[in-house]
Motif scaffolding. Structure first.
Motif, PDB file in Angstrom:
ATOM      1  N   ASP A  93     -11.447  22.629   3.653  1.00  0.00           N
ATOM      2  CA  ASP A  93     -11.431  23.786   2.756  1.00  0.00           C
ATOM      3  C   ASP A  93     -10.836  24.957   3.623  1.00  0.00           C
ATOM      4  O   ASP A  93     -10.809  25.048   4.928  1.00  0.00           O
ATOM      5  CB  ASP A  93     -12.776  24.001   2.073  1.00  0.00           C
ATOM      6  N   GLN A  94     -10.621  25.991   2.986  1.00  0.00           N
ATOM      7  CA  GLN A  94     -10.090  27.259   3.618  1.00  0.00           C
ATOM      8  C   GLN A  94     -11.468  28.047   3.900  1.00  0.00           C
ATOM      9  O   GLN A  94     -11.877  29.049   3.242  1.00  0.00           O
ATOM     10  CB  GLN A  94      -9.140  28.011   2.615  1.00  0.00           C
ATOM     11  N   VAL A  95     -12.353  27.405   4.743  1.00  0.00           N
ATOM     12  CA  VAL A  95     -13.489  28.263   5.019  1.00  0.00           C
ATOM     13  C   VAL A  95     -13.563  28.496   6.557  1.00  0.00           C
ATOM     14  O   VAL A  95     -13.157  27.739   7.332  1.00  0.00           O
ATOM     15  CB  VAL A  95     -14.605  27.461   4.693  1.00  0.00           C
ATOM     16  N   ILE A  96     -14.068  29.625   6.880  1.00  0.00           N
ATOM     17  CA  ILE A  96     -14.542  29.973   8.437  1.00  0.00           C
ATOM     18  C   ILE A  96     -16.075  30.255   8.471  1.00  0.00           C
ATOM     19  O   ILE A  96     -16.661  30.823   7.484  1.00  0.00           O
ATOM     20  CB  ILE A  96     -13.634  31.001   8.583  1.00  0.00           C
ATOM     21  N   ALA A  97     -16.598  29.754   9.544  1.00  0.00           N
ATOM     22  CA  ALA A  97     -17.887  30.252   9.916  1.00  0.00           C
ATOM     23  C   ALA A  97     -17.930  31.318  11.112  1.00  0.00           C
ATOM     24  O   ALA A  97     -17.335  31.062  12.169  1.00  0.00           O
ATOM     25  CB  ALA A  97     -18.731  29.009  10.289  1.00  0.00           C
ATOM     26  N   LEU A  98     -18.299  32.440  10.670  1.00  0.00           N
ATOM     27  CA  LEU A  98     -18.743  33.665  11.694  1.00  0.00           C
ATOM     28  C   LEU A  98     -19.925  33.504  12.303  1.00  0.00           C
ATOM     29  O   LEU A  98     -21.018  33.220  11.587  1.00  0.00           O
ATOM     30  CB  LEU A  98     -18.569  34.702  10.810  1.00  0.00           C
ATOM     31  N   THR A  99     -19.909  33.445  13.476  1.00  0.00           N
ATOM     32  CA  THR A  99     -21.383  33.083  14.118  1.00  0.00           C
ATOM     33  C   THR A  99     -21.287  34.478  15.183  1.00  0.00           C
ATOM     34  O   THR A  99     -20.421  34.880  15.917  1.00  0.00           O
ATOM     35  CB  THR A  99     -21.520  31.869  15.067  1.00  0.00           C
ATOM     36  N   PHE A 100     -22.601  35.172  15.274  1.00  0.00           N
ATOM     37  CA  PHE A 100     -22.737  36.112  16.197  1.00  0.00           C
ATOM     38  C   PHE A 100     -23.891  35.949  17.108  1.00  0.00           C
ATOM     39  O   PHE A 100     -25.018  35.742  16.618  1.00  0.00           O
ATOM     40  CB  PHE A 100     -22.992  37.594  15.223  1.00  0.00           C
ATOM     41  N   ASP A 101     -23.683  36.238  18.190  1.00  0.00           N
ATOM     42  CA  ASP A 101     -25.047  35.913  19.400  1.00  0.00           C
ATOM     43  C   ASP A 101     -25.516  37.359  19.608  1.00  0.00           C
ATOM     44  O   ASP A 101     -25.007  38.560  19.542  1.00  0.00           O
ATOM     45  CB  ASP A 101     -24.316  35.428  20.686  1.00  0.00           C
ATOM     46  N   ALA A 102     -26.915  37.179  19.560  1.00  0.00           N
ATOM     47  CA  ALA A 102     -27.576  38.523  20.156  1.00  0.00           C
ATOM     48  C   ALA A 102     -28.319  38.018  21.418  1.00  0.00           C
ATOM     49  O   ALA A 102     -29.269  37.218  21.393  1.00  0.00           O
ATOM     50  CB  ALA A 102     -28.556  38.932  18.921  1.00  0.00           C
ATOM     51  N   CYS A 103     -27.831  38.634  22.553  1.00  0.00           N
ATOM     52  CA  CYS A 103     -28.483  37.761  23.973  1.00  0.00           C
ATOM     53  C   CYS A 103     -29.606  38.369  24.438  1.00  0.00           C
ATOM     54  O   CYS A 103     -30.388  37.498  25.301  1.00  0.00           O
ATOM     55  CB  CYS A 103     -27.085  38.222  24.787  1.00  0.00           C
ATOM     56  N   GLY A 104     -29.990  39.670  24.331  1.00  0.00           N
ATOM     57  CA  GLY A 104     -31.236  40.165  24.745  1.00  0.00           C
ATOM     58  C   GLY A 104     -31.246  40.614  26.623  1.00  0.00           C
ATOM     59  O   GLY A 104     -30.195  40.125  27.031  1.00  0.00           O
ATOM     60  N   GLY A 105     -32.322  41.049  26.904  1.00  0.00           N
ATOM     61  CA  GLY A 105     -32.463  41.372  28.070  1.00  0.00           C
ATOM     62  C   GLY A 105     -31.202  42.180  29.017  1.00  0.00           C
ATOM     63  O   GLY A 105     -30.663  42.958  28.218  1.00  0.00           O
ATOM     64  N   LYS A 106     -30.930  41.816  30.036  1.00  0.00           N
ATOM     65  CA  LYS A 106     -29.675  42.762  30.693  1.00  0.00           C
ATOM     66  C   LYS A 106     -28.415  42.375  29.991  1.00  0.00           C
ATOM     67  O   LYS A 106     -27.522  43.045  30.289  1.00  0.00           O
ATOM     68  CB  LYS A 106     -29.791  42.339  32.219  1.00  0.00           C
ATOM     69  N   ILE A 124     -20.724  38.941   2.922  1.00  0.00           N
ATOM     70  CA  ILE A 124     -20.129  37.880   3.863  1.00  0.00           C
ATOM     71  C   ILE A 124     -21.205  37.221   4.320  1.00  0.00           C
ATOM     72  O   ILE A 124     -21.959  37.899   5.341  1.00  0.00           O
ATOM     73  CB  ILE A 124     -19.188  38.702   4.837  1.00  0.00           C
ATOM     74  N   PRO A 125     -21.504  35.987   4.489  1.00  0.00           N
ATOM     75  CA  PRO A 125     -22.482  35.113   5.270  1.00  0.00           C
ATOM     76  C   PRO A 125     -22.006  34.844   6.627  1.00  0.00           C
ATOM     77  O   PRO A 125     -20.819  34.874   6.926  1.00  0.00           O
ATOM     78  CB  PRO A 125     -22.476  33.891   4.541  1.00  0.00           C
ATOM     79  N   ALA A 126     -23.041  34.771   7.461  1.00  0.00           N
ATOM     80  CA  ALA A 126     -22.797  34.764   9.044  1.00  0.00           C
ATOM     81  C   ALA A 126     -24.079  34.078   9.416  1.00  0.00           C
ATOM     82  O   ALA A 126     -25.256  34.097   8.953  1.00  0.00           O
ATOM     83  CB  ALA A 126     -22.796  36.082   9.649  1.00  0.00           C
ATOM     84  N   THR A 127     -23.818  33.268  10.477  1.00  0.00           N
ATOM     85  CA  THR A 127     -24.832  32.401  11.266  1.00  0.00           C
ATOM     86  C   THR A 127     -25.221  33.386  12.406  1.00  0.00           C
ATOM     87  O   THR A 127     -24.121  33.601  13.282  1.00  0.00           O
ATOM     88  CB  THR A 127     -24.471  31.042  11.556  1.00  0.00           C
ATOM     89  N   LEU A 128     -26.467  33.817  12.599  1.00  0.00           N
ATOM     90  CA  LEU A 128     -26.877  34.574  13.807  1.00  0.00           C
ATOM     91  C   LEU A 128     -27.477  33.756  14.900  1.00  0.00           C
ATOM     92  O   LEU A 128     -28.403  33.118  14.657  1.00  0.00           O
ATOM     93  CB  LEU A 128     -27.742  35.761  13.406  1.00  0.00           C
TER      94      LEU A 128
END
Length: 295
Positions: A93-106, A124-128
């Motif tokens: 399928d013409q699908v893309i998964a956007l994922t975004f990291d939130a690292c924290g600390g320094k 727009i859905p996204a995986t965090l």
């Protein structure tokens, strides 16, 4: 994917929540879920997570078993794509998964509100992938994100460390030192996310996304999938707007994009906002990782 990963140990580490992911053909959807109101639910402080509670007898047994199984194992591979790391959605399928990291600390506990508000506005859905330190610094924002069905909350570790059995470094960050360190880097934040949201994460991505092959097997035996990527979206939030834009335009059917949501001072949001309309014009939709099996 190279060397096969052993079957997960059957001893449960939680009760009431199954971490087995059914292998079935994903259902096609015609539109992303509508965004929920961003009201903050009443949840306990992130600092009051299960990390301070006594481990269950079942987990103590599992921990002992994993240490005995892997304690003397010698890693043979190191990097972002060791066996067991899954980098694509299994689909044509013409699908893309956007994922975004939130690292924290320094590595940064900021919040890219412009990016998140754009995703919500455009549906727009996204995986965090969220680290324990970021949760502690942003507990109210975390609660709002977790309450919005556009977003899938996954595990980015307790201390944002590469996963290693011998403390190997990646990008100057010291890795976990042994099997026990690996277990708690993964499990403690998973417990916290489950306590705060009522949903146990399905996926784990380490700090730096680096693993040795022994660590990858430990994560699998804990019942999680390792989520890699095949499109480097912002190179640790170092790309400028045009670089982010060009990187995303390389995405194809089944791509997993890795970018960051913890550096509002950088250009990630602008690049994402520039690329998404172009990808949509090309016929691509955006989906959550959990909507498809990964390979």
């Amino acid at each position: 994917m190279g060397k096969s990963i052993p079957t997960p140990i059957e001893t449960p580490i939680t009760t009431g929540i199954s971490k087995e992911i059914p292998i079935e053909t994903p259902k096609e959807t015609t539109a992303a879920p509508a965004p929920a109101a961003m009201d903050t639910p009443t949840i306990p402080s992130a600092a009051s997570s299960d990390q301070s509670s006594s481990p269950s007898p079942a987990f103590t047994t599992l921990e002992k078993t994993l240490i005995e199984r892997y304690g003397n194992a010698k890693p043979k591979k190191w990097g972002e794509n060791v066996p067991g790391v899954r980098t694509h959605l299994t689909t044509k399928d013409q699908v893309i998964a956007l994922t975004f990291d939130a690292c924290g600390g320094k590595e940064g506990s900021g919040y890219d509100e412009k990016l998140i508000n754009y995703l919500i506005k455009e549906n727009i859905p996204a995986t965090l992938f969220i680290n324990a330190r970021w949760i502690t610094a942003n507990k109210d924002i975390f609660a709002k994100l977790a309450a919005n069905p556009l977003f899938e909350i996954e595990n980015h570790g307790t201390e944002h460390r590469p996963l290693s059995v011998n403390g190997k470094l990646a990008y100057g960050i010291a890795g976990t030192k042994n099997v026990n360190d690996i277990i708690h880097e993964v499990k403690d934040n998973a417990d916290q996310i489950e306590k705060l949201t009522g949903r146990r994460p399905l996926f784990f991505r380490s700090g730096t996304a680096y693993y040795d092959d022994i660590a990858a097997e430990v994560v699998h035996d804990l019942g999680f999938q390792l989520a890699g990527y095949n499109v480097l979206g912002d190179a640790g939030a170092t790309y400028n707007t045009d670089q982010v834009y060009k990187a995303l335009l390389k995405a194809r059917s089944g791509s997993i994009v890795l970018a960051h949501m913890n550096h509002p001072e950088k250009d990630t949001a602008e690049g994402i906002m520039k690329a998404i309309p172009e990808l949509q014009k090309a016929g691509y939709r955006f989906v959550l990782l959990a909507s498809y099996t990964l390979n």
